[in-house]
Design a protein around this motif. Sequence first.
Motif, PDB file in Angstrom:
ATOM      1  N   ARG A  32      62.911  19.137  71.880  1.00 38.35           N
ATOM      2  CA  ARG A  32      62.237  20.268  72.531  1.00 38.35           C
ATOM      3  C   ARG A  32      60.777  20.317  72.115  1.00 38.35           C
ATOM      4  NH1 ARG A  32      64.049  26.667  72.763  1.00 38.35           N
ATOM      5  NH2 ARG A  32      61.961  27.510  72.514  1.00 38.35           N
ATOM      6  N   GLU A  33      59.888  20.461  73.095  1.00 37.97           N
ATOM      7  CA  GLU A  33      58.454  20.572  72.841  1.00 37.97           C
ATOM      8  C   GLU A  33      57.942  21.911  73.365  1.00 37.97           C
ATOM      9  OE1 GLU A  33      56.734  18.569  71.053  1.00 37.97           O
ATOM     10  OE2 GLU A  33      58.282  17.025  70.826  1.00 37.97           O
ATOM     11  N   GLY A  34      56.956  22.475  72.679  1.00 40.36           N
ATOM     12  CA  GLY A  34      56.453  23.793  73.041  1.00 40.36           C
ATOM     13  C   GLY A  34      55.409  23.791  74.136  1.00 40.36           C
ATOM     14  N   SER A  35      54.848  22.612  74.441  1.00 31.51           N
ATOM     15  CA  SER A  35      53.816  22.546  75.476  1.00 31.51           C
ATOM     16  C   SER A  35      53.838  21.168  76.123  1.00 31.51           C
ATOM     17  CB  SER A  35      52.424  22.804  74.881  1.00 31.51           C
ATOM     18  OG  SER A  35      52.021  21.703  74.077  1.00 31.51           O
ATOM     19  N   TRP A  36      53.237  21.101  77.322  1.00 31.99           N
ATOM     20  CA  TRP A  36      53.153  19.815  78.014  1.00 31.99           C
ATOM     21  C   TRP A  36      52.197  18.866  77.311  1.00 31.99           C
ATOM     22  CZ3 TRP A  36      56.989  18.816  80.889  1.00 31.99           C
ATOM     23  CH2 TRP A  36      57.630  19.823  81.607  1.00 31.99           C
ATOM     24  N   ALA A  37      51.172  19.393  76.678  1.00 35.59           N
ATOM     25  CA  ALA A  37      50.243  18.529  75.945  1.00 35.59           C
ATOM     26  C   ALA A  37      50.943  17.857  74.775  1.00 35.59           C
ATOM     27  CB  ALA A  37      49.044  19.343  75.470  1.00 35.59           C
ATOM     28  N   SER A  38      51.774  18.612  74.056  1.00 38.59           N
ATOM     29  CA  SER A  38      52.522  18.045  72.934  1.00 38.59           C
ATOM     30  C   SER A  38      53.481  16.964  73.416  1.00 38.59           C
ATOM     31  CB  SER A  38      53.287  19.152  72.215  1.00 38.59           C
ATOM     32  OG  SER A  38      54.177  18.632  71.256  1.00 38.59           O
ATOM     33  N   LEU A  39      54.181  17.242  74.507  1.00 39.13           N
ATOM     34  CA  LEU A  39      55.116  16.252  75.046  1.00 39.13           C
ATOM     35  C   LEU A  39      54.374  14.985  75.465  1.00 39.13           C
ATOM     36  CD1 LEU A  39      58.122  16.850  77.317  1.00 39.13           C
ATOM     37  CD2 LEU A  39      56.383  15.263  78.098  1.00 39.13           C
ATOM     38  N   ARG A  40      53.271  15.154  76.170  1.00 42.62           N
ATOM     39  CA  ARG A  40      52.464  13.999  76.599  1.00 42.62           C
ATOM     40  C   ARG A  40      52.032  13.155  75.405  1.00 42.62           C
ATOM     41  NH1 ARG A  40      46.717  15.811  77.930  1.00 42.62           N
ATOM     42  NH2 ARG A  40      46.880  16.022  75.658  1.00 42.62           N
ATOM     43  N   ASP A  41      51.529  13.811  74.369  1.00 37.58           N
ATOM     44  CA  ASP A  41      51.010  13.077  73.213  1.00 37.58           C
ATOM     45  C   ASP A  41      52.116  12.326  72.479  1.00 37.58           C
ATOM     46  OD1 ASP A  41      48.532  14.033  73.881  1.00 37.58           O
ATOM     47  OD2 ASP A  41      48.475  15.577  72.316  1.00 37.58           O
ATOM     48  N   LYS A  42      53.296  12.915  72.368  1.00 38.25           N
ATOM     49  CA  LYS A  42      54.388  12.243  71.661  1.00 38.25           C
ATOM     50  C   LYS A  42      54.901  11.036  72.442  1.00 38.25           C
ATOM     51  CE  LYS A  42      55.886  15.929  68.612  1.00 38.25           C
ATOM     52  NZ  LYS A  42      57.006  16.753  68.111  1.00 38.25           N
ATOM     53  N   VAL A  43      54.890  11.127  73.772  1.00 41.33           N
ATOM     54  CA  VAL A  43      55.224   9.941  74.557  1.00 41.33           C
ATOM     55  C   VAL A  43      54.142   8.886  74.377  1.00 41.33           C
ATOM     56  CG1 VAL A  43      55.566   9.046  76.901  1.00 41.33           C
ATOM     57  CG2 VAL A  43      56.599  11.231  76.246  1.00 41.33           C
ATOM     58  N   SER A  44      52.891   9.292  74.385  1.00 39.43           N
ATOM     59  CA  SER A  44      51.778   8.349  74.238  1.00 39.43           C
ATOM     60  C   SER A  44      51.835   7.616  72.905  1.00 39.43           C
ATOM     61  CB  SER A  44      50.440   9.088  74.363  1.00 39.43           C
ATOM     62  OG  SER A  44      50.260   9.600  75.662  1.00 39.43           O
ATOM     63  N   PHE A  45      52.197   8.325  71.840  1.00 36.89           N
ATOM     64  CA  PHE A  45      52.250   7.712  70.514  1.00 36.89           C
ATOM     65  C   PHE A  45      53.567   6.991  70.242  1.00 36.89           C
ATOM     66  CE2 PHE A  45      48.992  11.058  69.502  1.00 36.89           C
ATOM     67  CZ  PHE A  45      47.946  10.171  69.308  1.00 36.89           C
ATOM     68  N   GLY A  46      54.479   6.960  71.208  1.00 36.16           N
ATOM     69  CA  GLY A  46      55.745   6.262  71.030  1.00 36.16           C
ATOM     70  C   GLY A  46      56.767   7.030  70.227  1.00 36.16           C
ATOM     71  N   LEU A  47      56.516   8.319  69.985  1.00 35.75           N
ATOM     72  CA  LEU A  47      57.488   9.139  69.260  1.00 35.75           C
ATOM     73  C   LEU A  47      58.636   9.562  70.177  1.00 35.75           C
ATOM     74  CD1 LEU A  47      54.965  11.359  67.280  1.00 35.75           C
ATOM     75  CD2 LEU A  47      56.192   9.345  66.465  1.00 35.75           C
TER      76      LEU A  47
END
Length: 391
Positions: free
Chosen positions: A49-64
């Motif tokens: 679960r992510e609190g924002s779309w920016a957080s979700l985007r960044d975690k996908v970008s970093f491979g998390l």
Amino acid sequence: MASDPIPLRRRKGFTLRLGFVPLLDSAPLIIAHELGLFFREGLDVELVREGSWASLRDKVSFGLLDGAHMLAPMPLAMSLATDRPRTPITTGMVLSRNGNGITVSTSLYPKLMAAGADPNDPLASARALVDVARRRGSPIQLASVAPWSSHDLQLRDWVATAGPDARHHIQIVPVSPIQMLDAFRAGHIEGCCVGEPWNSLLEWQDLGVILHAGHQIWQNSPEKVLGMRQDWAEQHPEIHRRLIRVLLSACQWLDDPDHHAALRDILSDERYLGNQVQALDGHPFSLFHPRLHQHFFRDSANFPWLSQAHWLATRLARWGQLGEASAADIRGIVKPAIFREAASSAGIDAPTMDAKTEGHHRLSHMVEGREGPVNIAGDGLIGEQVHHWPG
């Protein structure tokens, strides 16, 4: 010039980490997990679960995260970014359609109605919005959930119908969905375009009134998609197809009204939507507001049309969030062939064509499928616009 993508972070085994933002349309992932559909397909999936779309985007970008429940424009914005490192994304499935609302504050709503707003005519309401702002001498501040969201594009396209002067009277700012109620309470914003259950919550708590549905801006628009890192999808094509097959089953389950009571119980778990759902106790529509036309499976809802992705790309470009995208760019991101393979293995037919003219049909209609005619939903665009696929 965009930087090279960050390489996939490798982990042992085949555990998939999929992100979601706690909204009603994250339900396909949640239901697939809670009903054991992932397990039945031999998939080990961890939902994050992510609190924002920016957080979700960044975690996908970093491979998390390997992939996620994504806003429909996100795979385009991430794959074709010019303002940050690109992360190529593959999307082979739409998870939901419709569900957004344009909700305004209880203090603004009567002023709009007095100025000629009409819940059945978004063009009249856009003119009323600008008229109210012009008369009072200060801009009206509206919120969307992120700059590169369907909510933002629908809001901007709606306001723009009032004419070129509208941009001087309306300001649009990003506010995370989970912060939307507090932003209304504090008076920081006077309206928003957001997904469910936030529109229903704003009405239920007497903070706002649903003025329009996103469905009135673009009928049956793709709202959320399954977005996977392209490097992951290329390394695991069979797992990807199985993942889509599972989520198709979950989407089919979600469109059955007999399951909605069970869905509400599942989503009320604190791991998912929690008190967002609990706060709707007694609400006459519970999870599915009839004005918002949200659905997950019917009318070939899950098919990823190239033409719809290209229309989204033109909106991102119009509002300065993306450069011009070619047909080849879209084909590199959106994969109807992968969907057809996964759907066929589940006994679900799909359109044989990859693209169509958007805005041409107001009603559902039939197109050719592999096994015979298949039904697809209407696709009307605000202002009777028509969009032709350039490929």
